[in-house]
Enzyme design. Structure first.
Site, short mmCIF file in Angstrom:
data_model
loop_
_atom_site.label_atom_id
_atom_site.label_comp_id
_atom_site.label_asym_id
_atom_site.label_seq_id
_atom_site.Cartn_x
_atom_site.Cartn_y
_atom_site.Cartn_z
N HIS A 370 -3.67 -6.34 -14.75
CA HIS A 370 -5.10 -6.24 -14.46
C HIS A 370 -5.69 -7.52 -13.89
O HIS A 370 -6.91 -7.61 -13.73
CB HIS A 370 -5.88 -5.88 -15.72
CG HIS A 370 -5.74 -4.47 -16.15
ND1 HIS A 370 -6.49 -3.44 -15.60
CD2 HIS A 370 -4.93 -3.88 -17.07
CE1 HIS A 370 -6.16 -2.30 -16.18
NE2 HIS A 370 -5.21 -2.54 -17.07
N LYS A 561 -21.67 -6.29 -15.90
CA LYS A 561 -20.23 -6.48 -16.13
C LYS A 561 -20.06 -7.74 -16.97
O LYS A 561 -21.03 -8.48 -17.20
CB LYS A 561 -19.46 -6.57 -14.82
CG LYS A 561 -20.02 -7.55 -13.81
CD LYS A 561 -19.28 -7.45 -12.48
CE LYS A 561 -19.70 -6.23 -11.69
NZ LYS A 561 -18.60 -5.38 -11.27
N ARG A 562 -18.85 -7.96 -17.41
CA ARG A 562 -18.54 -9.19 -18.14
C ARG A 562 -19.02 -10.40 -17.33
O ARG A 562 -18.86 -10.44 -16.11
CB ARG A 562 -17.03 -9.24 -18.37
CG ARG A 562 -16.50 -10.41 -19.13
CD ARG A 562 -15.06 -10.13 -19.57
NE ARG A 562 -14.23 -9.71 -18.46
CZ ARG A 562 -13.45 -10.53 -17.75
NH1 ARG A 562 -13.43 -11.83 -18.02
NH2 ARG A 562 -12.69 -10.07 -16.78
N LYS A 567 -16.88 -13.17 -11.00
CA LYS A 567 -17.70 -11.98 -10.73
C LYS A 567 -19.02 -12.36 -10.06
O LYS A 567 -19.75 -11.49 -9.58
CB LYS A 567 -17.94 -11.21 -12.02
CG LYS A 567 -16.65 -10.60 -12.58
CD LYS A 567 -16.89 -9.84 -13.88
CE LYS A 567 -15.58 -9.32 -14.48
NZ LYS A 567 -15.00 -8.19 -13.74
N THR A 669 -14.26 -0.71 -12.11
CA THR A 669 -14.57 0.72 -12.28
C THR A 669 -16.08 0.93 -12.29
O THR A 669 -16.54 2.04 -12.04
CB THR A 669 -13.96 1.28 -13.58
OG1 THR A 669 -14.35 0.47 -14.69
CG2 THR A 669 -12.45 1.34 -13.49
N LYS A 673 -18.53 4.08 -10.79
CA LYS A 673 -19.57 4.79 -11.56
C LYS A 673 -20.89 4.78 -10.80
O LYS A 673 -21.57 5.81 -10.70
CB LYS A 673 -19.73 4.13 -12.93
CG LYS A 673 -18.51 4.25 -13.82
CD LYS A 673 -18.53 3.26 -14.97
CE LYS A 673 -17.16 3.19 -15.64
NZ LYS A 673 -17.02 2.05 -16.55
#
Length: 820
Positions: A370, A561-562, A567, A669, A673
């Protein structure tokens, strides 16, 4: 006299009614006899538990039949090992998948109870952090949906991931108490308990004319106790099992110590055991945290493997056919110690030859990677690993010898390649590389998006790929459409049924029929009304929880998100500051009203991530209270992000932020969504964004920034962010404002270190991509200003996202990896 019945003779329960009247009677019966409450005094949580028990009974019938069927047919079982399962609330999921939603709603309504109110009281299981754990949950539901016999194995964390609160804009970690009042979904399996050992010594036994056999004598032991939760597939076709392990001491209390007056010390064994399963991801910035993390990983891996082997021996005489009947999927490197543990069990406990055991092990395991971040590929100091797991250290060295000799002899690997593939990292202190162990011990290694899989071959596993060129393959992630469309967005689901029928409920790729409605003005109007209703719901939640008033007519721009530097929440915040300056400087322009939402948790020991949360809150405080902005821009950080919050935020999004540094997000993911629920994506060509662009069409997604190749080349050539920043007026002014304390008047140097990092190295290319990102955001404004164009694009996103169902992903795993 033998009164036992054969399985054939055991009477089976009659099929249970779905009549609302019968359901209501059963709810009252459970309320009375299982909870001990009169309906007249029952509280909402009592109604919730009673309703769950009624639904659970219907699940159990299907659960037992699913298990019996596997024993009858001898089908191959899949075992999914994951340190995280972010399953969220289960009641709505189970009721929907059983096709009982309208009947349960009517039954509860007849009793004066609103199903939506009580369903909202169910606690989120705090068993995961982000995408990794939610993917595991989606996969469990999809495995049941596509009729694959499967067990999920993980840890039953008492507190799991922390509950996030804000104190003056700073993240504060508090214990999550999801198990405080019990869990009506789970079943304790006291017969499924196993001893787990740590430390001690290894002895060699056997005569002079026999091959040595090794016996591990642990110094410490704990008990792993199983708790089972049923996972229901769509239309109740199959019910699989999520088995979570809880740690218990061998001796719960040392009575001698207690009677001697050492009342605290008498409980030390209990406390030590219970610490294993209290918290997900204990902070590992110190040696004690690292040791606890390794103990956790071995604890659940060993318990799971002992359980798998026990179940196999119930049906078969030995383990020679283990790989034909069992497939074990490692979800990232956390359970990688399972490879050494299976070798120990097969050789030391069951007497198998080492080479035969290795071949069976390799054919049984497969590994999902991952991450491309080297620091996220776990490794453990050799002294720690050897002290806790001495026999496993011997096995790791034995496997390493086999691999390195083969590489040198058969592939003519040089010293640099040997160092790269070794299970022991020799750079600095010796460490056991769990990613390499997972790779060599598996017959299949898969990435989770096409780009990620290609980069695996070129970067972190380049030399292992050269050694085993057929093992790496791609399985692009997916999401379950039941939770992430039908349950979280009933308004859109009903609109889709009206427009294209209900075939998409069983095959999400049938959503492509919606393409024909993308330019239909009447349908666009209905689509917009659904989106607005979802935005009103989110605005009301923010208003009630945070006291912030939001206008649902504004663009809802969401990044959830985290919190991690790659990110790039920081890029989003800096652009908000630049936009704030522009709005104040040019009030005459026709600005698009926008609300920027953030949500996510930072690891407790990740300083910069926690600083980014503080920055988001500080920027929000200034912008939201400045009358010069006239409400055209607001910033909101919503605390305690979890599945239930995502189920409200995802359907309400107009714009989905998927802006990670290219080449660093394995898949994502959340991007799937949002798009499925009719949001436009702004993103880099990273992870699954690449494949999303191919499916929805380049004209229906807003892509910006450097590619993964350009990022790698820029780093290699020597990135000079200072010159780039000084050449961008908007960026330099925004960074100057942040660094000088405009948003932190109480501590003007609070963010100076964060900003210095952008000037000095900019590893995550925030400065490098800023101008492209800011331009892309103005392009988004332009699309928004033409509603017909906006809704055409967002409708086409919903229509073309069916391929990203986790059902499709699981079918690919089953066919190409598990052969199940």
């Amino acid at each position: 006299m033998n009164n036992s019945l054969s399985p054939v003779d055991i009477p089976q329960p009659a099929p249970r009614s779905s009549n609302p009247k019968i359901l209501a009677e059963e709810i009252i019966e459970r309320l009375t006899y299982r909870i001990g409450k009169d309906a007249k005094v029952a509280k909402p949580h009592d109604w919730l538990t009673a309703s769950i028990l009624v639904v659970r009974d219907r699940i159990i019938d299907k659960w037992m039949e699913s298990t019996r069927k596997v024993y009858r047919t001898g089908d191959k079982r899949v075992y999914y090992l994951s340190l995280e399962f972010l399953i969220g609330r289960l009641m709505r999921d189970a009721v929907t998948n059983l096709g009982l939603m309208s009947e349960m709603r009517d039954a509860l309504k007849s009793l004066g109870v609103d199903i939506d109110v009580i369903a909202g009281l169910e606690p989120d299981a705090a068993l995961g952090n982000g995408g990794l754990g939610r993917l595991a949950a989606c996969f469990m539901e999809s495995m049941a949906t596509v009729d694959i016999p499967a067990y999920g194995y993980g840890i039953r964390y008492v507190h799991g991931l922390f509950r996030q609160q804000m104190a003056d804009g700073w993240q504060v970690e508090l214990p999550e108490t999801w198990l405080a009042h019990g869990n009506p979904w789970e079943f304790e399996r006291r017969e499924s308990s196993y001893e787990i050992g740590y430390g001690g010594s290894v002895e060699s036994v056997g005569g002079y004319d026999e091959a040595p056999r090794y016996v591990w004598k642990p110094a410490e032991r704990v008990i792993a106790m199983a708790y089972d939760t049923p996972i229901v597939g769509w239309r109740g076709k199959r019910v699989n099992t999520l088995r979570l392990w809880s740690a218990q001491p061998i001796d719960p209390i040392l009575l001698d110590a207690f009677n001697a007056g050492d009342h605290i010390g008498a409980l030390r064994e209990s406390n030590k055991a219970e610490a294993l399963t209290r918290v997900l991801y204990p902070a590992d910035a110190n040696p004690a945290g690292q040791e606890l993390r390794l103990r956790q990983e071995y604890f659940f891996s060993s318990a799971s493997l002992q359980d798998i082997l026990r179940r196999h021996l119930q049906q078969y005489p030995d383990f020679t056919n283990l790989h034909d009947k069992v497939s074990i999927q490692l979800n990232d490197t956390h359970p990688a110690v399972s490879i050494a543990e299976l070798m120990r069990l097969l050789t030391d406990v069951h007497g198998m030859d080492f080479d035969e055991a290795w071949e069976i092990t390799r054919q049984t395991f497969s590994y999902t990677n991952h991450t491309l971040l080297p620091e996220a590929l776990e490794s453990w100091p050799v002294p720690l690993f050897e002290r806790l797991l001495p026999r496993h250290m011997q096995i790791v060295y034995a496997v390493n010898t086999k691999i390195l000799l083969d590489a040198r002899k058969e592939k003519k690997f040089g010293d640099a390649q040997i160092r790269a593939i070794s299970l022991i990292d020799e750079n600095g202190d010796r460490r056991v590389r769990m990613g390499n162990l997972a790779f060599v011990g598996s017959h299949s290694i898969n990435g989770v998006s096409a780009l990620h899989t290609d980069l695996m071959k070129e970067t972190v596993f380049a030399d292992l790929h050269a050694l085993y060129p057929t093992r790496i393959n791609n399985k692009t992630n997916g999401i379950t459409p039941r939770r992430w469309l039908m349950q979280c967005n009933p308004g859109l689901t009903n609109l889709l049924r009206e427009a294209i029928g209900d075939a998409f409920e069983d095959d999400t790729e049938k959503l492509t029929a919606l393409d024909a409605f993308a330019t239909d003005a009447s349908f666009q109007e209905k689509f917009a009304a659904v989106k607005r209703a979802n935005k009103v719901q989110l605005a009301n939640l923010v208003g009630s929880r945070m006291g912030i008033r939001l206008d649902p007519s504004a663009m809802f721009d969401i990044q959830i998100k985290r919190i991690h530097e790659y990110k790039r929440q920081l890029l989003n915040i800096i652009e908000a500051v630049a936009l704030y300056d522009q709005i104040r400087s040019h009030p005459e322009l026709d600005w698009v009203p926008r609300v920027k939402f953030f949500a996510g948790k930072a690891a407790p020991s990740y300083h910069n991530a926690k600083l980014i949360i503080k920055l988001a809150n500080d920027v929000a405080r200034v912008i939201n209270n400045d009358p010069a902005v006239r409400g055209l821009l607001k910033v909101v950080f919503v605390p305690n992000y979890n599945v239930s919050l995502a189920e409200i935020m995802v359907p309400a999004a107009d714009l989905s932020e998927q802006i990670s540094t290219a080449g660093m997000e394995a898949s994502g993911t959340g991007n799937m969504k949002f798009a499925l629920n009719g949001a436009l994506t702004i993103g880099t060509l990273d992870g699954a964004n690449v494949e999303m662009r191919d499916h929805v069409g380049a004209e229906n997604i807003v892509i910006f920034g450097m590619t993964a190749e350009e990022v790698a080349r820029t780093r290699a050539d020597g990135h000079n962010p200072r010159a780039l920043i000084e050449g961008s007026r908007e960026l330099s002014q925004a960074l100057s404002a942040i660094a000088s304390g405009v948003f932190s008047p109480d501590d003007r140097s609070r963010f100076s270190g964060l900003i210095d990092g952008l000037y000095n190295h900019d590893w995550f290319m925030v400065a490098a991509d800023f101008d492209a990102y800011a331009k892309a955001q103005r392009d988004v404004d332009q699309i928004w200003s033409e509603p017909a164009q906006w809704f055409e694009k967002t409708i086409r996103n919903t229509a073309r996202m069916g391929w990203f169902s986790s059902d499709r992903t699981i079918r690919q795993y089953a066919t190409e990896i598990w052969r199940a």
